[in-house]
Design a protein around this motif. Structure first.
Motif, PDB file in Angstrom:
ATOM      1  N   ALA A   1       0.917  26.006  -7.540  1.00 58.02           N
ATOM      2  CA  ALA A   1      -0.116  25.476  -8.442  1.00 58.02           C
ATOM      3  C   ALA A   1       0.419  25.259  -9.856  1.00 58.02           C
ATOM      4  CB  ALA A   1      -1.291  26.444  -8.470  1.00 58.02           C
ATOM      5  N   GLU A   2      -0.230  24.336 -10.571  1.00 57.54           N
ATOM      6  CA  GLU A   2       0.083  24.117 -11.980  1.00 57.54           C
ATOM      7  C   GLU A   2      -0.341  25.362 -12.775  1.00 57.54           C
ATOM      8  OE1 GLU A   2       1.369  20.892 -13.263  1.00 57.54           O
ATOM      9  OE2 GLU A   2       1.812  20.975 -11.136  1.00 57.54           O
ATOM     10  N   ALA A   3       0.129  25.446 -14.047  1.00 56.95           N
ATOM     11  CA  ALA A   3      -0.237  26.594 -14.891  1.00 56.95           C
ATOM     12  C   ALA A   3      -1.760  26.755 -14.900  1.00 56.95           C
ATOM     13  CB  ALA A   3       0.298  26.376 -16.297  1.00 56.95           C
ATOM     14  N   ASP A   4      -2.476  25.647 -15.047  1.00 60.32           N
ATOM     15  CA  ASP A   4      -3.932  25.662 -14.910  1.00 60.32           C
ATOM     16  C   ASP A   4      -4.254  24.962 -13.581  1.00 60.32           C
ATOM     17  OD1 ASP A   4      -6.599  25.346 -14.904  1.00 60.32           O
ATOM     18  OD2 ASP A   4      -6.731  24.203 -16.769  1.00 60.32           O
ATOM     19  N   PRO A   5      -4.633  25.748 -12.552  1.00 61.03           N
ATOM     20  CA  PRO A   5      -4.796  25.146 -11.216  1.00 61.03           C
ATOM     21  C   PRO A   5      -5.959  24.164 -11.107  1.00 61.03           C
ATOM     22  CG  PRO A   5      -5.493  27.439 -11.186  1.00 61.03           C
ATOM     23  CD  PRO A   5      -4.918  27.186 -12.545  1.00 61.03           C
ATOM     24  N   THR A   6      -6.771  24.063 -12.169  1.00 66.47           N
ATOM     25  CA  THR A   6      -7.831  23.039 -12.176  1.00 66.47           C
ATOM     26  C   THR A   6      -7.200  21.676 -11.904  1.00 66.47           C
ATOM     27  OG1 THR A   6      -8.727  24.302 -14.003  1.00 66.47           O
ATOM     28  CG2 THR A   6      -9.813  22.213 -13.543  1.00 66.47           C
ATOM     29  N   GLY A   7      -6.029  21.460 -12.481  1.00 67.00           N
ATOM     30  CA  GLY A   7      -5.317  20.190 -12.305  1.00 67.00           C
ATOM     31  C   GLY A   7      -5.043  19.877 -10.845  1.00 67.00           C
ATOM     32  N   ASP A   8      -4.815  20.910 -10.047  1.00 65.42           N
ATOM     33  CA  ASP A   8      -4.559  20.700  -8.617  1.00 65.42           C
ATOM     34  C   ASP A   8      -5.870  20.478  -7.863  1.00 65.42           C
ATOM     35  OD1 ASP A   8      -1.585  21.265  -8.368  1.00 65.42           O
ATOM     36  OD2 ASP A   8      -2.251  23.089  -9.368  1.00 65.42           O
ATOM     37  N   VAL A   9      -6.797  21.436  -7.988  1.00 65.83           N
ATOM     38  CA  VAL A   9      -7.993  21.413  -7.127  1.00 65.83           C
ATOM     39  C   VAL A   9      -8.957  20.282  -7.477  1.00 65.83           C
ATOM     40  CG1 VAL A   9      -7.854  23.827  -6.478  1.00 65.83           C
ATOM     41  CG2 VAL A   9      -9.181  23.200  -8.503  1.00 65.83           C
ATOM     42  N   GLU A  10      -8.941  19.829  -8.741  1.00 62.33           N
ATOM     43  CA  GLU A  10      -9.807  18.700  -9.114  1.00 62.33           C
ATOM     44  C   GLU A  10      -9.129  17.351  -8.854  1.00 62.33           C
ATOM     45  OE1 GLU A  10     -12.830  18.931  -9.736  1.00 62.33           O
ATOM     46  OE2 GLU A  10     -13.263  20.842 -10.711  1.00 62.33           O
ATOM     47  N   GLY A  11      -7.875  17.398  -8.405  1.00 57.30           N
ATOM     48  CA  GLY A  11      -7.178  16.150  -8.055  1.00 57.30           C
ATOM     49  C   GLY A  11      -6.444  15.489  -9.212  1.00 57.30           C
ATOM     50  N   TYR A  12      -6.458  16.102 -10.406  1.00 55.08           N
ATOM     51  CA  TYR A  12      -5.828  15.445 -11.563  1.00 55.08           C
ATOM     52  C   TYR A  12      -4.307  15.310 -11.400  1.00 55.08           C
ATOM     53  CZ  TYR A  12     -10.312  16.883 -13.624  1.00 55.08           C
ATOM     54  OH  TYR A  12     -11.633  17.101 -13.860  1.00 55.08           O
ATOM     55  N   ASP A  13      -3.689  16.323 -10.793  1.00 55.04           N
ATOM     56  CA  ASP A  13      -2.239  16.264 -10.570  1.00 55.04           C
ATOM     57  C   ASP A  13      -1.906  15.076  -9.662  1.00 55.04           C
ATOM     58  OD1 ASP A  13       0.550  17.651 -10.393  1.00 55.04           O
ATOM     59  OD2 ASP A  13      -0.055  17.417  -8.302  1.00 55.04           O
ATOM     60  N   ALA A  14      -2.668  14.950  -8.567  1.00 57.95           N
ATOM     61  CA  ALA A  14      -2.439  13.820  -7.642  1.00 57.95           C
ATOM     62  C   ALA A  14      -2.738  12.502  -8.355  1.00 57.95           C
ATOM     63  CB  ALA A  14      -3.319  13.975  -6.404  1.00 57.95           C
ATOM     64  N   ARG A  15      -3.746  12.483  -9.225  1.00 58.35           N
ATOM     65  CA  ARG A  15      -4.081  11.256  -9.950  1.00 58.35           C
ATOM     66  C   ARG A  15      -2.923  10.828 -10.866  1.00 58.35           C
ATOM     67  NH1 ARG A  15      -9.294  10.530 -13.859  1.00 58.35           N
ATOM     68  NH2 ARG A  15      -8.341  12.273 -14.947  1.00 58.35           N
TER      69      ARG A  15
ATOM     70  N   LYS B   1       0.844  -1.204   0.000  1.00 59.39           N
ATOM     71  CA  LYS B   1       0.000   0.000   0.000  1.00 59.39           C
ATOM     72  C   LYS B   1       0.879   1.254   0.000  1.00 59.39           C
ATOM     73  CE  LYS B   1      -2.751   0.939   3.656  1.00 59.39           C
ATOM     74  NZ  LYS B   1      -3.897   0.794   4.547  1.00 59.39           N
ATOM     75  N   ILE B   2       0.435   2.263  -0.727  1.00 58.92           N
ATOM     76  CA  ILE B   2       1.087   3.586  -0.684  1.00 58.92           C
ATOM     77  C   ILE B   2      -0.050   4.583  -0.503  1.00 58.92           C
ATOM     78  CG2 ILE B   2       2.636   5.195  -1.847  1.00 58.92           C
ATOM     79  CD1 ILE B   2       3.321   2.932  -3.824  1.00 58.92           C
ATOM     80  N   ARG B   3       0.112   5.445   0.489  1.00 58.20           N
ATOM     81  CA  ARG B   3      -1.008   6.341   0.773  1.00 58.20           C
ATOM     82  C   ARG B   3      -0.452   7.674   1.273  1.00 58.20           C
ATOM     83  NH1 ARG B   3      -6.348   6.514   2.818  1.00 58.20           N
ATOM     84  NH2 ARG B   3      -6.273   7.565   4.826  1.00 58.20           N
ATOM     85  N   GLY B   4      -0.979   8.762   0.776  1.00 59.68           N
ATOM     86  CA  GLY B   4      -0.464  10.010   1.306  1.00 59.68           C
ATOM     87  C   GLY B   4      -0.986  11.259   0.627  1.00 59.68           C
ATOM     88  N   ILE B   5      -0.300  12.350   0.966  1.00 61.18           N
ATOM     89  CA  ILE B   5      -0.652  13.680   0.458  1.00 61.18           C
ATOM     90  C   ILE B   5       0.307  13.977  -0.688  1.00 61.18           C
ATOM     91  CG2 ILE B   5      -0.703  16.142   1.049  1.00 61.18           C
ATOM     92  CD1 ILE B   5      -1.216  15.129   4.006  1.00 61.18           C
ATOM     93  N   LEU B   6      -0.240  14.080  -1.893  1.00 60.86           N
ATOM     94  CA  LEU B   6       0.608  14.142  -3.087  1.00 60.86           C
ATOM     95  C   LEU B   6       0.508  15.465  -3.827  1.00 60.86           C
ATOM     96  CD1 LEU B   6      -0.198  10.576  -4.380  1.00 60.86           C
ATOM     97  CD2 LEU B   6       2.069  11.431  -3.885  1.00 60.86           C
ATOM     98  N   ASN B   7      -0.263  16.390  -3.283  1.00 60.59           N
ATOM     99  CA  ASN B   7      -0.396  17.681  -3.967  1.00 60.59           C
ATOM    100  C   ASN B   7      -0.232  18.823  -2.967  1.00 60.59           C
ATOM    101  OD1 ASN B   7      -2.426  20.046  -4.873  1.00 60.59           O
ATOM    102  ND2 ASN B   7      -1.466  19.124  -6.669  1.00 60.59           N
ATOM    103  N   GLY B   8       0.783  19.653  -3.207  1.00 66.34           N
ATOM    104  CA  GLY B   8       1.099  20.730  -2.281  1.00 66.34           C
ATOM    105  C   GLY B   8       0.069  21.842  -2.285  1.00 66.34           C
TER     106      GLY B   8
END
Ligand code: HSE
Length: 341
Positions: free
Chosen positions: A207-221, A172-179
């Motif tokens: 944040a990423e250039a388009d912060p949608t990637g961060d707040v919607e979880g896509y960066d962590a995904r 298992k790997i579990r954690g906080i992956l987006n600053g």
């Protein structure tokens, strides 16, 4: 040998890496025998430059900081020609991340590997979408494809799993992956409004250039997909990972968590269940006594559950100029070491 380095992208990470390499040049040579020239840089804003004997990086940093185009060693070659024709031995792919197509980075990576040049990258696109194919291409051409910087910046996560934890079965790997989102949740708990705190996270460069990637979880995904495929050999696609971000968390939800002695965290998880890897990204209310509850601000943390050591947790920066620049240095040094053995 002297490494001949090329950079694709001269933004925050590229400049951070150059600052480290310039400041530590003598230290790297003395301590690790690591000698290098930066001979090529390709940047859509500042231009493409090439000097087989080494570029004047200090001057280029000054020009970039002033928002000016490069003025010296200008090359007529486009990115792919520069990758192929230059005397580079290793390329650092530091352009922007596109988690839908992987482009344009994926073309850079493929061209470099096919040309027998190593690739080091912090770009999540090629790593999350095409890692198995790129690793195969690298092996076929006798070169390395290294991606430590794609997950939690320079905080060693992939190298930890592949190196010191080798021999353990990781279940298992579990954690906080987006600053960005961890910073936002931290500040929202103190009473700051969502839009206001997102703006600060952008100003701080998390944040990423388009912060949608961060707040919607896509960066962590993207990061969860990379971990699932590399550490657990899952062979999953990014779209296989269910993903929810923090956009639906309201002040009332934060108050509700507080009353229960809990706190919201955006948790990325990869778990082997009955021989099948299950991965997800979602906000969870976790007890204040849980080790991840104390990880605040832009800091990231990951717990590896292993058979031989139990839980191993690593906590560290997950974003930033020098922090991500360092991830590239660490992979350059390991390529250098591997080549000498
Ligand atoms: N936007 C990312 C974060 C940067 O906030 O964690 C590093 O991938």
């Amino acid at each position: 040998m002297k490494h001949k380095i090329g950079l694709l992208g001269f933004g925050t990470v590229g400049q951070g890496l150059c600052e480290i390499l310039l400041n530590k040049k003598e230290f790297l040579k003395k301590k690790y025998g690591f000698k290098f020239d930066i001979v090529a840089v390709a940047d859509f804003k500042f231009g493409n430059v090439y000097n087989a004997k080494g570029l004047d990086i200090e001057k280029m940093i000054k020009e970039a900081k002033a928002g000016k185009k490069f003025t010296q060693d200008l090359a007529d070659w486009d990115n792919l020609k520069l990758i192929k024709k230059s005397n580079t031995t290793v390329w650092c792919e530091l352009t922007y991340t596109d988690l839908n197509t992987g482009g344009p980075a994926i073309d850079h990576v493929k061209t470099a590997l096919k040309s027998g040049k190593h690739v080091v990258t912090s770009n999540k696109g090629p790593a999350a979408l095409f890692y198995p194919q790129m690793k195969k291409l690298a092996d076929k051409n006798g070169v390395k494809f290294k991606i430590e910087g794609t997950v939690v910046a320079g905080t060693p996560v992939i190298n930890l799993a592949e190196g010191p934890l080798a021999g353990c079965t990781i279940s298992k790997i579990r954690g906080i992956l987006n600053g960005t989102t961890n910073y936002m949740l931290t500040e929202m708990e103190k009473g700051m409004a969502y839009d206001e705190v997102l703006k600060v996270a952008q100003e701080k460069g998390y944040a990423e250039a388009d912060p949608t990637g961060d707040v919607e979880g896509y960066d962590a995904r993207g990061k969860v997909t990379i971990l699932a495929n590399i550490v657990m050999g899952a062979g999953i696609k990014i779209t296989d990972v269910p993903c929810n971000g923090i956009t639906k968390i309201k002040p009332a939800d934060i108050e509700k968590a507080k009353k229960q002695n809990k706190r919201w965290k955006l948790i990325g998880s990869v778990e082997m269940i009955d021989g099948k890897v299950e991965a997800s990204v979602k906000p969870e209310m976790i007890d204040l006594s849980h080790p991840l509850a104390g990880v605040m601000g832009a800091t990231n943390a990951l717990t590896f559950t292993t058979d031989l050591l139990g839980d191993v947790t690593i906590v560290g920066p997950g974003a930033g100029k020098i922090e991500t620049g360092f991830s590239i240095l660490t992979d350059l040094l390991s390529i250098s070491r591997e080549m000498e053995n």
